[in-house]
Write a protein that holds these residues in place. Structure first.
Motif, PDB file in Angstrom:
ATOM      1  N   VAL A   6     -12.685 -16.762  -1.992  1.00 37.37           N
ATOM      2  CA  VAL A   6     -12.031 -16.624  -0.699  1.00 37.37           C
ATOM      3  C   VAL A   6     -10.827 -17.552  -0.677  1.00 37.37           C
ATOM      4  N   VAL A  19     -19.066 -16.820   3.976  1.00 37.87           N
ATOM      5  CA  VAL A  19     -20.071 -17.684   3.353  1.00 37.87           C
ATOM      6  C   VAL A  19     -21.407 -17.556   4.072  1.00 37.87           C
ATOM      7  N   CYS A  22     -23.212 -14.400   3.268  1.00 38.68           N
ATOM      8  CA  CYS A  22     -23.847 -14.503   1.946  1.00 38.68           C
ATOM      9  C   CYS A  22     -25.133 -15.318   2.036  1.00 38.68           C
ATOM     10  N   VAL A  31     -20.156 -16.918  -2.561  1.00 45.78           N
ATOM     11  CA  VAL A  31     -18.782 -17.389  -2.663  1.00 45.78           C
ATOM     12  C   VAL A  31     -18.778 -18.487  -3.720  1.00 45.78           C
ATOM     13  N   MET A  34     -13.359 -21.355  -3.278  1.00 46.54           N
ATOM     14  CA  MET A  34     -12.453 -21.261  -2.148  1.00 46.54           C
ATOM     15  C   MET A  34     -11.124 -21.845  -2.610  1.00 46.54           C
TER      16      MET A  34
END
Length: 188
Positions: A6, A19, A22, A31, A34
């Motif tokens: 992401v 997140v 998930c 994830v 980031m």
């Protein structure tokens, strides 16, 4: 389980939405990275709170966009990222990243594309006087907010309070992004 990256530049509410989905098992994904181009952004704290690995950089520290994008690609590859989700990442994706991950980068945009492209879509739509607002999820390509549209959701609004409108946009985009990511990872 699919591996997501992401990208964000600011507060990180869409990052946290992904997140959390998930973590709750709403998405059969995790994830794994980031990416943020602003070291002081709130999203960096959100990533740390969720134990998500980060790559935080300052573009001016690189000689060129190609240089920092090569670094991003190396980080994505090392993390095993399969899908890149832009969530308030305020940089135009360039050739290096598109060359490596083209067709696997999606973005959420706060307008019904192709109308009101770019960074100030909400303000532009309000100034224009539209009565139907919405969000678009699209594949990222070389054209600003011009990639193939994956999903859109609209809602009516006739006020002029930008904060109220932004809340309505968030209430629309959060579930739509999760639904769309879920469909993409289920079919890949």
């Amino acid at each position: 389980m699919r591996r997501l990256a992401v990208f964000a530049s600011g507060n990180g509410t869409n990052f946290e939405n992904i997140v959390t989905a998930c973590e709750r098992g709403e998405l059969d994904a995790e994830v794994v990275l980031m990416v943020c181009d602003k070291p002081g952004a709130r999203v960096v704290e959100r990533a740390a709170a969720h134990g998500v690995a980060t790559f935080v950089f300052t573009p001016k520290q690189y000689a060129s966009k190609a240089d920092y994008e090569r670094e991003i690609v190396a980080r994505l590859d090392a993390a095993g990222a399969e899908l890149v989700c832009l969530a308030g990442y305020m940089r135009i994706v360039g050739e290096e990243l598109l060359g490596a991950y083209g067709g696997r980068i999606i973005n959420i945009h706060p307008s019904l594309l192709p109308a009101f492209r770019g960074a100030h879509a909400i303000e532009q739509a309000l100034e224009y006087g539209v009565k139907v607002f919405g969000v678009t999820i699209h594949y990222v390509d070389a054209e600003l907010d011009g990639g193939h549209i994956i999903a859109q959701r609209a809602f009516p609004y006739e006020g002029n309070d930008i904060e109220e409108l932004e809340r309505m946009i968030h209430a629309t985009e959060y579930p739509l992004y999760i639904e769309t990511i879920g469909k993409l990872i289920d079919f890949s």
